[in-house]
Design an enzyme around this catalytic site. Sequence first.
Site, short mmCIF file in Angstrom:
data_model
loop_
_atom_site.label_atom_id
_atom_site.label_comp_id
_atom_site.label_asym_id
_atom_site.label_seq_id
_atom_site.Cartn_x
_atom_site.Cartn_y
_atom_site.Cartn_z
N HIS A 150 -6.63 -41.49 -18.27
CA HIS A 150 -7.26 -41.64 -19.59
C HIS A 150 -8.26 -42.80 -19.59
O HIS A 150 -7.88 -43.96 -19.65
CB HIS A 150 -6.19 -41.88 -20.66
CG HIS A 150 -6.74 -41.82 -22.06
ND1 HIS A 150 -6.48 -40.78 -22.91
CD2 HIS A 150 -7.56 -42.66 -22.74
CE1 HIS A 150 -7.11 -40.98 -24.07
NE2 HIS A 150 -7.78 -42.13 -23.99
N HIS A 174 -12.62 -43.72 -20.88
CA HIS A 174 -13.83 -43.25 -21.59
C HIS A 174 -15.05 -43.75 -20.82
O HIS A 174 -15.61 -44.80 -21.15
CB HIS A 174 -13.85 -43.79 -23.02
CG HIS A 174 -12.75 -43.26 -23.87
ND1 HIS A 174 -12.93 -42.22 -24.75
CD2 HIS A 174 -11.44 -43.59 -23.97
CE1 HIS A 174 -11.78 -41.95 -25.36
NE2 HIS A 174 -10.86 -42.77 -24.90
N GLN A 192 -14.94 -37.50 -30.90
CA GLN A 192 -14.64 -38.86 -31.38
C GLN A 192 -14.85 -39.02 -32.89
O GLN A 192 -14.20 -39.83 -33.53
CB GLN A 192 -15.51 -39.87 -30.62
CG GLN A 192 -15.50 -41.29 -31.15
CD GLN A 192 -14.26 -42.08 -30.79
OE1 GLN A 192 -14.18 -42.70 -29.74
NE2 GLN A 192 -13.26 -42.07 -31.67
N HIS A 206 -6.47 -37.14 -28.33
CA HIS A 206 -6.10 -38.44 -28.90
C HIS A 206 -5.27 -38.14 -30.14
O HIS A 206 -5.76 -37.48 -31.06
CB HIS A 206 -7.34 -39.22 -29.31
CG HIS A 206 -8.08 -39.82 -28.16
ND1 HIS A 206 -8.60 -39.07 -27.15
CD2 HIS A 206 -8.38 -41.12 -27.88
CE1 HIS A 206 -9.19 -39.87 -26.27
NE2 HIS A 206 -9.08 -41.12 -26.69
N GLU A 223 -3.71 -42.32 -33.22
CA GLU A 223 -4.04 -43.67 -32.71
C GLU A 223 -4.20 -44.59 -33.91
O GLU A 223 -5.29 -45.04 -34.25
CB GLU A 223 -5.30 -43.64 -31.85
CG GLU A 223 -5.50 -44.97 -31.12
CD GLU A 223 -6.73 -45.00 -30.23
OE1 GLU A 223 -7.44 -43.99 -30.14
OE2 GLU A 223 -6.99 -46.07 -29.64
N ASP A 277 -8.17 -46.55 -20.44
CA ASP A 277 -8.78 -46.25 -21.73
C ASP A 277 -10.19 -46.84 -21.85
O ASP A 277 -11.16 -46.11 -21.86
CB ASP A 277 -7.88 -46.72 -22.88
CG ASP A 277 -8.23 -46.09 -24.22
OD1 ASP A 277 -8.86 -45.01 -24.23
OD2 ASP A 277 -7.86 -46.65 -25.27
#
Length: 407
Positions: free
Chosen positions: A55, A57, A151, A209, A212, A308
């Site tokens: 995981h 980005h 996102q 996701h 969160e 992340d």
Amino acid sequence: MDLLIKKAHIFDEKGKRDIGIENGKISEIGSVKSEAKKVIDADGRLIYSCYIDPHIHLDKVLIADDLPPNKSGTLKEAIELIWDRKKKYTVEDVKKRAKEVMKKGISNGTLKMRTSVDVDTIGGLTPLEGVLAAREEMKNEIDLDIVAFPQEGIVRDPGTEDLMREAMKKGADLVGGMPHHEKSHSYAEEHVDIVFDIANKFGVDIDMHVDETDDPDSRTLEIVADKTIEEGYEGRVTAAHTCALAAYPDDYAKKVIEKVKEANINMVTNPVTNLVVQGREDKQPIRRGITRVKELLKAGINVSFGQDCVKDAFYPFGQADMLEVALFTAHTAQLTNPDEIKTVFRMMTDNAAKILGIEDNYGVEVGKPADLVMVDAPTAAEAIRLHPPKRWVVRKGKLVSSPDREH
Ligand SMILES: [Zn+2]
């Protein structure tokens, strides 16, 4: 024989073994007498299959210097701070930053990553195109799975659903999601329905996701688990972050964990980012913001962790080092006994391999790919304690990174 590593300590095995490598695969383990073109004396150092970051980005990495500071420190402000920068992304810019972090990961022993890439109406498909270009240029050095990640939400960002379908056609491997970011529970349900619809259409797995947030009323993990079972997607869904699970009342959390187990959902905790972006409204005690790692492990659920973020609006640190993330995971999940520390090491190796669906081709066994990492420490506990800078990384039987750079 191409490469012989002498007297290594293979993770979770007793004594020291030699590992012989031929044609990119492990050909012998034990006391190896054969001649080799290249010999490395491990001297009892820890060796195991390559580290895996399930995981990250990569489209957002290394943009912190271009952004105003995240004053509240929250996830919401981080997402919004990136908008302007995201509009200015170019394929070249995204590719360059992604490659830099991929290279750093490789030197730290990570030869497989799964990245979520923003797909929304702000950046369009530029983040995806940049990461696809990075993957192409790095394809002989690292394996990369790409998740099309909404996102900015799907329902709340009209146009995103079409872009996600386009992203799948362009080369994304998995469908992402972020249901808790929708404006209501019913929109979150619609979001999850769309994610499964796209995944079904393209015949791919899902990596979302989920929850969160510290908000105990954010209950989308249950929606994802129910939908996974309904769609027969057991074992094909990964849920990342799931911070709210820690904020739920214990009885509801227990019920959700049972559903996650039934749905055979893989879980990924991201402690480094969530330690800093969650709990910002708390006075004292300030919650840790990470999911119920111990309870999930105890329930027999596959749990891993990811880097992340690397130097973005969410998290200003990070160096694509899974041993560093392991150290944070051990602290925040309170995994400190000898067996628990081994579990932490498994989370970034065997458990992550299961998430990527490569477990049959992973591990230190004869016939398996020679994708190996040796660190300058004798055990997993010492590797996590010290995260030593001296590492030897072997990909497909070739030494691709080492402290002495003799390869
Ligand atoms: Zn994430």
